[in-house]
Design a protein around this motif. Structure first.
Motif, PDB file in Angstrom:
ATOM      1  N   GLY A 252      77.852  -2.249  37.525  1.00 27.31           N
ATOM      2  CA  GLY A 252      78.674  -2.411  36.134  1.00 27.31           C
ATOM      3  C   GLY A 252      77.873  -2.799  34.991  1.00 27.31           C
ATOM      4  O   GLY A 252      78.304  -2.867  33.791  1.00 27.31           O
ATOM      5  N   THR A 253      76.538  -3.119  35.120  1.00 28.94           N
ATOM      6  CA  THR A 253      75.627  -3.542  34.323  1.00 28.94           C
ATOM      7  C   THR A 253      75.181  -2.080  33.479  1.00 28.94           C
ATOM      8  O   THR A 253      74.673  -1.226  34.294  1.00 28.94           O
ATOM      9  N   ARG A 254      75.340  -1.919  32.327  1.00 29.19           N
ATOM     10  CA  ARG A 254      75.071  -0.767  31.487  1.00 29.19           C
ATOM     11  C   ARG A 254      73.608  -0.754  30.716  1.00 29.19           C
ATOM     12  O   ARG A 254      73.423  -1.952  30.226  1.00 29.19           O
ATOM     13  N   VAL A 255      72.938   0.041  30.733  1.00 26.97           N
ATOM     14  CA  VAL A 255      71.602   0.522  30.234  1.00 26.97           C
ATOM     15  C   VAL A 255      71.569   1.326  29.126  1.00 26.97           C
ATOM     16  O   VAL A 255      71.886   2.637  29.631  1.00 26.97           O
ATOM     17  N   ALA A 256      70.907   1.220  28.158  1.00 26.37           N
ATOM     18  CA  ALA A 256      70.288   2.336  27.187  1.00 26.37           C
ATOM     19  C   ALA A 256      68.739   2.214  26.998  1.00 26.37           C
ATOM     20  O   ALA A 256      68.269   1.258  26.940  1.00 26.37           O
ATOM     21  N   VAL A 257      68.348   3.715  27.227  1.00 27.43           N
ATOM     22  CA  VAL A 257      66.873   3.595  27.495  1.00 27.43           C
ATOM     23  C   VAL A 257      66.388   4.523  26.158  1.00 27.43           C
ATOM     24  O   VAL A 257      66.987   5.568  25.823  1.00 27.43           O
ATOM     25  N   GLN A 258      65.602   4.024  25.398  1.00 21.70           N
ATOM     26  CA  GLN A 258      64.736   4.666  24.370  1.00 21.70           C
ATOM     27  C   GLN A 258      63.489   5.519  24.766  1.00 21.70           C
ATOM     28  O   GLN A 258      62.643   4.721  25.013  1.00 21.70           O
ATOM     29  N   GLY A 259      63.469   6.584  24.934  1.00 18.54           N
ATOM     30  CA  GLY A 259      62.170   7.265  25.465  1.00 18.54           C
ATOM     31  C   GLY A 259      62.469   7.525  26.840  1.00 18.54           C
ATOM     32  O   GLY A 259      62.784   6.678  27.791  1.00 18.54           O
ATOM     33  N   LEU A 260      62.235   8.865  27.546  1.00 16.07           N
ATOM     34  CA  LEU A 260      62.204   9.259  28.926  1.00 16.07           C
ATOM     35  C   LEU A 260      60.960   9.967  29.295  1.00 16.07           C
ATOM     36  O   LEU A 260      61.050  10.705  30.010  1.00 16.07           O
ATOM     37  N   GLY A 261      60.030   9.227  28.783  1.00 12.41           N
ATOM     38  CA  GLY A 261      58.461   9.537  29.023  1.00 12.41           C
ATOM     39  C   GLY A 261      58.022   9.070  30.434  1.00 12.41           C
ATOM     40  O   GLY A 261      59.034   8.494  31.305  1.00 12.41           O
TER      41      GLY A 261
ATOM     42  N   VAL B 297      70.349   7.649  26.971  1.00 10.02           N
ATOM     43  CA  VAL B 297      68.660   7.937  26.811  1.00 10.02           C
ATOM     44  C   VAL B 297      68.441   8.638  25.335  1.00 10.02           C
ATOM     45  O   VAL B 297      69.198   9.501  25.311  1.00 10.02           O
ATOM     46  N   ALA B 298      67.274   8.376  24.850  1.00 10.02           N
ATOM     47  CA  ALA B 298      67.091   8.912  23.550  1.00 10.02           C
ATOM     48  C   ALA B 298      65.623   9.710  23.664  1.00 10.02           C
ATOM     49  O   ALA B 298      64.632   9.101  24.519  1.00 10.02           O
ATOM     50  N   ASP B 299      65.437  10.842  23.389  1.00  9.74           N
ATOM     51  CA  ASP B 299      64.180  11.551  23.357  1.00  9.74           C
ATOM     52  C   ASP B 299      63.976  11.961  21.793  1.00  9.74           C
ATOM     53  O   ASP B 299      64.643  11.613  20.750  1.00  9.74           O
ATOM     54  N   ILE B 300      63.062  12.739  21.509  1.00  8.22           N
ATOM     55  CA  ILE B 300      62.826  13.263  20.323  1.00  8.22           C
ATOM     56  C   ILE B 300      63.852  14.055  19.604  1.00  8.22           C
ATOM     57  O   ILE B 300      63.922  14.178  18.403  1.00  8.22           O
ATOM     58  N   LYS B 301      64.845  14.662  20.495  1.00 12.13           N
ATOM     59  CA  LYS B 301      65.923  15.734  20.007  1.00 12.13           C
ATOM     60  C   LYS B 301      67.107  14.981  19.478  1.00 12.13           C
ATOM     61  O   LYS B 301      67.871  15.331  19.090  1.00 12.13           O
ATOM     62  N   GLY B 302      67.237  13.506  20.207  1.00 11.04           N
ATOM     63  CA  GLY B 302      68.445  12.777  19.724  1.00 11.04           C
ATOM     64  C   GLY B 302      68.694  12.057  21.092  1.00 11.04           C
ATOM     65  O   GLY B 302      68.030  11.725  21.828  1.00 11.04           O
ATOM     66  N   THR B 303      69.947  11.506  21.197  1.00  9.34           N
ATOM     67  CA  THR B 303      70.429  10.341  22.003  1.00  9.34           C
ATOM     68  C   THR B 303      71.488  11.219  23.152  1.00  9.34           C
ATOM     69  O   THR B 303      72.287  12.009  22.723  1.00  9.34           O
ATOM     70  N   ILE B 304      71.373  11.184  24.285  1.00  9.34           N
ATOM     71  CA  ILE B 304      72.295  11.694  25.441  1.00  9.34           C
ATOM     72  C   ILE B 304      73.043  10.721  25.773  1.00  9.34           C
ATOM     73  O   ILE B 304      72.473   9.663  26.468  1.00  9.34           O
TER      74      ILE B 304
END
Length: 392
Positions: free
Chosen positions: A187-196, A216-223
């Protein structure tokens, strides 16, 4: 703040691009810190990262361990790693830095570079290894080099062990903080910037621990997907720079703006890409209660003050992302073998103890986790210097 042992700027004679090296401190004559490549990289940035490496090394000091922490250092190149000229710049930089790499600076991949690329460029530059400066400190150099090579050859579900250990350390930092707060993983939600390298491995370990990665965010935007993303599918669809092929997205997955990860409805935020990602304006968008710095220096000091004032906890980079560096040395010095299970177990145990120590110190002193980490370092550096000499 003390003056670094060494600080220099290099200019590439072919492209005019600049590179930097800062050796913050030496321990037993050697320093440790990765090499990054990004457009806009500066000497001040590299100096801050080098000081952070001194702290990371000190935080992992174990008087009973074989691994003896080194001094801190960092290299940086002001160049877009996607530029066709980037590889040539990297080779020439390493060739210019060869005297330092051979004697005082051990290095490896960082932002914008992979270890494979660094190793290939280093060989072209005439280097034996990017960590050869530490070889004289090893009991058995041949066995140590074989052990590290075997560890780098290990893959777990399609991802190299060298990529995974850092994310394992970041994830363990998150889980330790949740445990101390009495919060469940489910139930704990996570947002990650960068999927390298770091962000991708962190997302995998957190998802497998039962947390829901919702953005998750990459150079093209956030998914984004409030019900949780298919992390393994996204990891399998990454390119070498951590950019996800959007064709793998499910109908319920949304594509949003690049900074949408900041405002995602999540309890945990993991900036795992660039430095200086969260400024005073950005912090106002954040609803998460816990920010875990997988990247180096992602939260600006003024933003962290504002976050602390509204009860948001920031776990600092010097602790959170220190697992990769420590794993190299645990393996090379022989504290652990090359097997994945052994690496993960040691990383989890060490990171949990360190995060626990930092959070307990912060609670006892009434300070932030970063201030607590700095206090621990301030106590350990003189101990290390007393035992191994006050070399700078």
């Amino acid at each position: 703040m003390t003056t670094p042992f060494l600080s220099l700027t290099w200019t590439d004679h072919v492209t005019g691009r600049c590179g930097f090296l800062v050796v913050d401190r030496l321990v037993r004559g050697v320093s440790s810190g990765g090499l990054r490549m990004r457009p806009g990289c500066t000497l001040d940035e590299v100096a801050g990262l080098a000081r952070g490496m001194t702290m990371k090394e000190a935080l992992h000091y174990d008087p009973e361990g074989r691994y003896v922490p080194l001094g801190g250092a960092k290299g940086g190149i002001d160049c877009d790693p996607r530029d066709p000229a980037a590889y040539g710049v990297l080779v020439r930089y390493l060739r210019a830095m060869r005297p330092y790499i051979e004697s005082v600076w051990t290095t490896g991949e960082d932002l914008g570079l992979t270890q494979d690329l660094v190793d290939r460029a280093a060989a072209e530059a005439g280097l034996v290894s990017t960590v050869q400066a530490v070889y004289p400190l090893l009991d058995d150099e041949t066995a140590a080099r074989r052990r590290l090579a075997e560890a780098f050859a290990v893959e777990v579900d399609g991802i190299g062990l060298d990529e995974l250990v850092g994310g394992c350390g970041v994830a363990e930092s998150v889980l330790t903080a949740l445990d101390r707060a009495g919060l469940p993983y489910a139930g704990t939600r996570v947002a990650v910037q960068g999927l390298g390298t770091m962000g991708g491995a962190t997302a995998r370990f957190l998802a497998r621990a039962g947390l829901s990665v919702v953005a998750v965010a990459d150079i093209k935007g956030t998914i984004a997907n409030p019900d949780g993303l298919d992390v393994e599918a996204l990891l399998a669809a990454r390119d070498a720079y951590g950019t996800v092929d959007r064709s793998v997205l499910r109908p319920e997955d949304r594509e949003e703006a690049g900074d949408a990860w900041l405002a995602a409805e999540a309890e945990v935020l993991v900036p795992a890409a660039v430095s200086y990602a969260i400024d005073s304006a950005d912090q106002a968008l954040i609803t998460a209660r816990l920010i875990v710095e997988a990247a180096n220096m992602p939260v600006l000091p003024e933003a962290e003050e504002l976050l602390a004032a509204r009860g948001v906890t920031v776990l600092p980079d010097v602790v959170v992302n220190s697992g990769t560096n420590a794993w190299w040395w645990w393996t090379l010095f022989g504290d652990i073998g090359p097997a994945a299970d052994e690496a993960f177990a040691h990383t989890r145990r060490s990171m949990r103890a360190l995060v626990d120590l930092m959070l307990a110190r912060a609670a006892a002193d009434g300070t932030t986790p970063r201030a607590a980490a700095h206090a621990i370092v301030a106590e350990r550096l003189p101990v290390i210097a007393e035992r191994y000499g006050w070399y700078r």
